[in-house]
Design an enzyme around this catalytic site. Structure first.
Site, mmCIF file in Angstrom:
data_model
loop_
_atom_site.group_PDB
_atom_site.id
_atom_site.type_symbol
_atom_site.label_atom_id
_atom_site.label_comp_id
_atom_site.label_asym_id
_atom_site.label_seq_id
_atom_site.Cartn_x
_atom_site.Cartn_y
_atom_site.Cartn_z
ATOM 1 N N ASP A 466 38.087 35.598 -22.831
ATOM 2 C CA ASP A 466 36.673 35.452 -23.083
ATOM 3 C C ASP A 466 36.418 34.427 -24.323
ATOM 4 O O ASP A 466 37.511 34.080 -24.750
ATOM 5 C CB ASP A 466 36.051 36.867 -23.805
ATOM 6 C CG ASP A 466 34.558 36.693 -24.271
ATOM 7 O OD1 ASP A 466 33.646 35.893 -23.099
ATOM 8 O OD2 ASP A 466 34.287 36.938 -25.169
ATOM 9 N N THR A 468 33.401 33.587 -26.348
ATOM 10 C CA THR A 468 32.767 33.676 -27.677
ATOM 11 C C THR A 468 33.301 35.019 -28.340
ATOM 12 O O THR A 468 33.358 35.908 -27.841
ATOM 13 C CB THR A 468 31.086 34.019 -27.343
ATOM 14 O OG1 THR A 468 30.543 32.899 -26.579
ATOM 15 C CG2 THR A 468 30.529 34.169 -28.712
ATOM 16 N N ASP A 670 36.225 40.364 -26.970
ATOM 17 C CA ASP A 670 35.741 41.036 -27.937
ATOM 18 C C ASP A 670 34.302 41.948 -27.983
ATOM 19 O O ASP A 670 33.869 42.606 -29.077
ATOM 20 C CB ASP A 670 35.577 40.110 -29.357
ATOM 21 C CG ASP A 670 34.181 39.377 -29.077
ATOM 22 O OD1 ASP A 670 34.103 38.954 -28.024
ATOM 23 O OD2 ASP A 670 33.834 38.923 -29.947
#
Length: 782
Positions: A466, A468, A670
């Site tokens: 991912d 961000t 996250d």
């Protein structure tokens, strides 16, 4: 997605690739979870196709009936909710509507249906048995190691007193599972544990009670050997392994529970007469009007019909900045309303919301991952019957053609074979390495939840990350401040531009404003008082500072005010190409400067990507962010591929595609939006700086949020798996040689007949070698 007409389990459409798991009947194709379900359907297709009945009295595939006595209490408890079904994490084809034990491997069944409660009954039971067994086994071990009292006396009876409750009470669940495994002939580790410990325990009691009837060949210096400590210690070690395993398995349910808790339990419904009432979430229906107040979670998917606000949608998009919402904007259940109040029209409720879909995705992804069968369990399928056959054959040969006293010698050989084959070293081989390896990882900030994660990590060839919060810091920060030529001529500096902007933005609720104010505080600037503050929705803000008219906003606002920005045009274009948001600052109608706000790439990311590429991994960025920003980040880091504008379901489907192509995939993320993909990945890796849901869905957590931990986790996996293979070699070579010698293979040439005491010593030696080898992992460099 289809349903097996026999057992009711969900079956993917791609099952057509396996002809044994599909049946065409009367023009309709039916899909099955296993060939045995297909066989049941073929035997009576009309019954299953037309009535839709499935045989819930037995586990799917007709493997074996779960023991009634063991599950009676659980069955009564499960009768409260017939919609909850249970499956085995090792054998997903097993399914039933009540808890119990898997008839194939003996593991406790887990729920298929997401439920917002944790049944930790088995964990509590195993933990209680472990601590009681440990408290009795330790003094028993000290007594036997000290060899305090020779002969048949109080010392031997003390051994029996300490060992009996450990074996009979602490080990009772294992004996039940071992009995079931022999009854169904699905042999596993519990078969070995039950066989080995019961042999040692029963022989020890016989020796204690009838030592005078034992042949002298059983005795050393006239002393009859006892194996109480071996039986008790084995039971205690296995209990410890069960406690650790059950704790790791409970993390899967924690991810589901975290998702279920995202939605509020109640909603504020606005009635037709304008009155408001608080109702339970399951009472909300489509087209109901709901009031959402600042700081509250949005209860259902719907559309804003009155008011405006900023909504934190990071659980969906993964982006940290709250999104501006006005009339006609869509909002999603579980997201957080940060500022204003608004009226919402419900469009999707209950199981139809996006949050409910995410819960289902995480659940399905977690259940679809078939754990790799441990090598010890695979080998046990032939090891246990082989040992039994060797023991019986050796007893028979010695009884028929052996030297006098033939029967006594035959008994010695048979018992020695069983004792030396006791699975202590075999049972320790994997958990000891895993235990030390996981501890070594924890020292490096790498939390590994289960053995399979270590086993698979060395095989990973594709890493999906991912953007961000994983590649980047995960929060908007000021990247650049540029002063225009006109402002410089007036003597203004970057700090002056920042000071004007931050002073103005203290009255704004926008997340970009928060980034500007935070940067000013970091520079230790003293903000100025403002007058005549005005917010221009969706464009910017204005106010008066020290008598000067200050305007801050985006490109559209600047164009409407016809302010010349040509002096910084090339710089602003460059900022945008780098994925930054550009904020213009004007002073008395002239351009003062621009502020570039972006989500900075972590300082450690570049080094981590280089290390992972050197390790031969293909790296793909998979993000819900826009394609322009994602491509900039991918180009900057030299990533191999980009997938942008991805929803949680898109991410899950992308991982499925990679796995279908034969890749072993690790996913690093996250956010809540990453949870389904983290659960589906062969190895899910969560940033310790991320959400609880992500960490619960993943199998590895990088505490510091540093991607370099993935390189260390991969190296740790390689070291640990190599260590496990060495341990298994030690365990099996001792068993192979020990069983051969115990069977009397050396007697014709050397007159050597292994006594049970020597067999026990050899068994202990194999365990020591396994433990010492596993401890080497502590000193290996990562």
């Amino acid at each position: 997605m289809n349903h097996d007409p026999v057992c009711g389990m969900k079956v993917a459409n791609d099952a057509t690739s396996n002809s044994e798991k599909t049946v065409e009947w009367e023009g309709t194709v039916y899909y099955f979870c296993s060939s045995s379900c297909a066989d049941k359907f073929n035997a009576d297709p009309e019954h299953y196709a037309h009535t839709g009945k499935s045989d819930r009295n037995y586990p799917v595939c007709g493997t074996a009936k779960i023991q009634k006595e063991t599950n009676a209490a659980s069955n009564n408890k499960s009768s409260e909710n017939k919609n909850v079904f249970f499956t085995c994490p090792m054998h997903p084809e097993i399914s039933q509507n009540n808890p119990g034990l898997c008839p194939k491997c003996g593991m406790a069944l887990e729920t298929i249906t997401p439920v917002d409660n944790d049944d930790d009954t088995e964990l509590k039971d195993m933990t209680r048995r472990f601590w009681w067994s440990l408290s009795l086994s330790l003094p028993l071990l000290i007594i036997t190691m000290g060899d305090l009292i020779p002969g048949v006396n109080v010392g031997n009876w003390l051994q029996a007193t300490l060992a009996t409750p450990v074996v009979l009470w602490g080990g009772w669940p294992f004996f039940v599972r071992a009995f079931e495994s022999f009854k169904s002939w699905q042999l596993n580790m519990f078969s070995l544990i039950g066989l080995g410990t019961s042999t040692a325990f029963v022989f020890s009691w016989f020796t204690l009670l009838f030592s005078s009837q034992l042949p002298e060949a059983f005795k050393i210096a006239g002393r009859a050997p006892l194996y109480f400590e071996a039986a008790a210690v084995i039971i205690t070690l296995v209990l410890m392994g069960q406690v650790l395993e059950l704790r790791a398995r409970s993390k899967t349910n924690s991810a589901i529970k975290s998702l279920l808790q995202l939605a509020p339990n109640k909603a504020l419904r606005v009635n037709s007469d304008g009155s408001e009432e608080q109702v339970a979430l399951d009472e909300v229906k489509e087209d109901d009007q709901l009031r959402v107040k600042p700081g509250g979670k949005i209860p259902v998917d719907g559309e804003i019909i009155e008011g405006h606000s900023h909504v934190d949608e990071s659980m969906i998009t993964g982006e940290p900045a709250p999104v501006n919402k006005t009339t006609a904007s869509k909002v999603t259940a579980g997201t957080l309303n940060t500022t204003g109040s608004f009226l919402l029209k419900a469009e999707k409720v209950g199981s139809n919301t996006l949050l409910a879909r995410m819960i289902e995705l995480v659940n399905e992804a977690g259940r679809s991952r078939a754990p790799i069968q441990k090598l010890a369990d695979k080998v046990s399928k032939w090891f246990v019957p082989a040992v039994i056959l060797v023991a019986v054959a050796a007893f028979t040969v010695w009884a028929i053609v052996g030297p006098a006293p033939a029967l006594s010698n035959a008994l010695i050989v048979g018992v020695s074979v069983l004792i030396i084959a006791c699975p202590c070293a075999l049972g320790l081989a994997t958990p000891m390495s895993i235990m030390v390896g996981i501890g070594r990882g924890a020292q490096e900030g790498i939390l590994i939840k289960d053995a399979e994660a270590l086993e698979l990590m060395e095989k990973v060839d594709t890493l999906v990350v991912d953007k961000t919060g994983t590649l980047t810091e995960g929060r908007p920060t000021v990247q650049y401040i540029l002063v225009s030529d006109e402002a410089e001529k007036e003597g203004l500096t970057e700090n002056d531009v920042l000071l004007f902007a931050a002073s103005l933005e203290t009255s704004s609720e926008h997340p970009l404003a928060t980034a500007i104010v935070a940067h000013a505080k970091q520079e230790k600037l003293e903000l100025k008082p403002i007058n005549d503050f005005k917010s221009i929705t969706g464009q910017g803000v204005s106010a008066t500072i020290d008598g000067k008219s200050i305007l801050i906003g985006n490109n559209r606002l600047i164009e409407e005010q016809r302010i010349d920005v040509s002096s910084l045009r090339s710089q602003t274009m460059s900022m945008r190409e780098n994925g930054q948001t550009v904020i213009f600052v004007t002073i008395d109608g002239l351009l003062g400067g621009v502020i570039g706000i972006g989500d900075a790439i972590k300082k450690t990311t570049v080094e981590a990507i280089e290390q992972l590429h050197q390790a031969g991994l293909k790296i793909v960025v998979l993000t819900g962010d826009n394609a322009t920003t994602a491509k900039v980040v991918a180009k900057t880091l030299g990533l191999d591929d980009v997938e942008a504008d991805a929803t949680p379901e898109d991410k899950l489907n992308y991982l499925k595609k990679l796995q279908k192509q034969g890749h072993i995939v690790a996913m690093a993320g996250d956010g809540i939006n990453d949870a389904p993909a983290l659960a589906k990945a062969d190895v899910g890796i969560a940033m310790g700086t991320g959400t609880d849901v992500a960490m619960n869905s993943a199998r590895i957590v990088l505490v510091k949020g540093d991607l370099r931990g993935i390189t260390k986790a991969r190296l740790l996996s390689q070291n640990t798996m190599k260590n496990i293979r060495q341990n298994l070699f030690f365990a099996f070579i001792y068993n192979f040689l020990g069983v051969s010698v115990a069977a009397g293979i050396l007697y014709p040439w050397f007159g050597l007949l292994l006594s049970p005491m020597i067999a026990s010593a050899a068994m202990s030696l194999s365990s020591v070698s396994v433990i010492v080898n596993a401890l080497r992992l502590k000193t290996q460099t990562l």
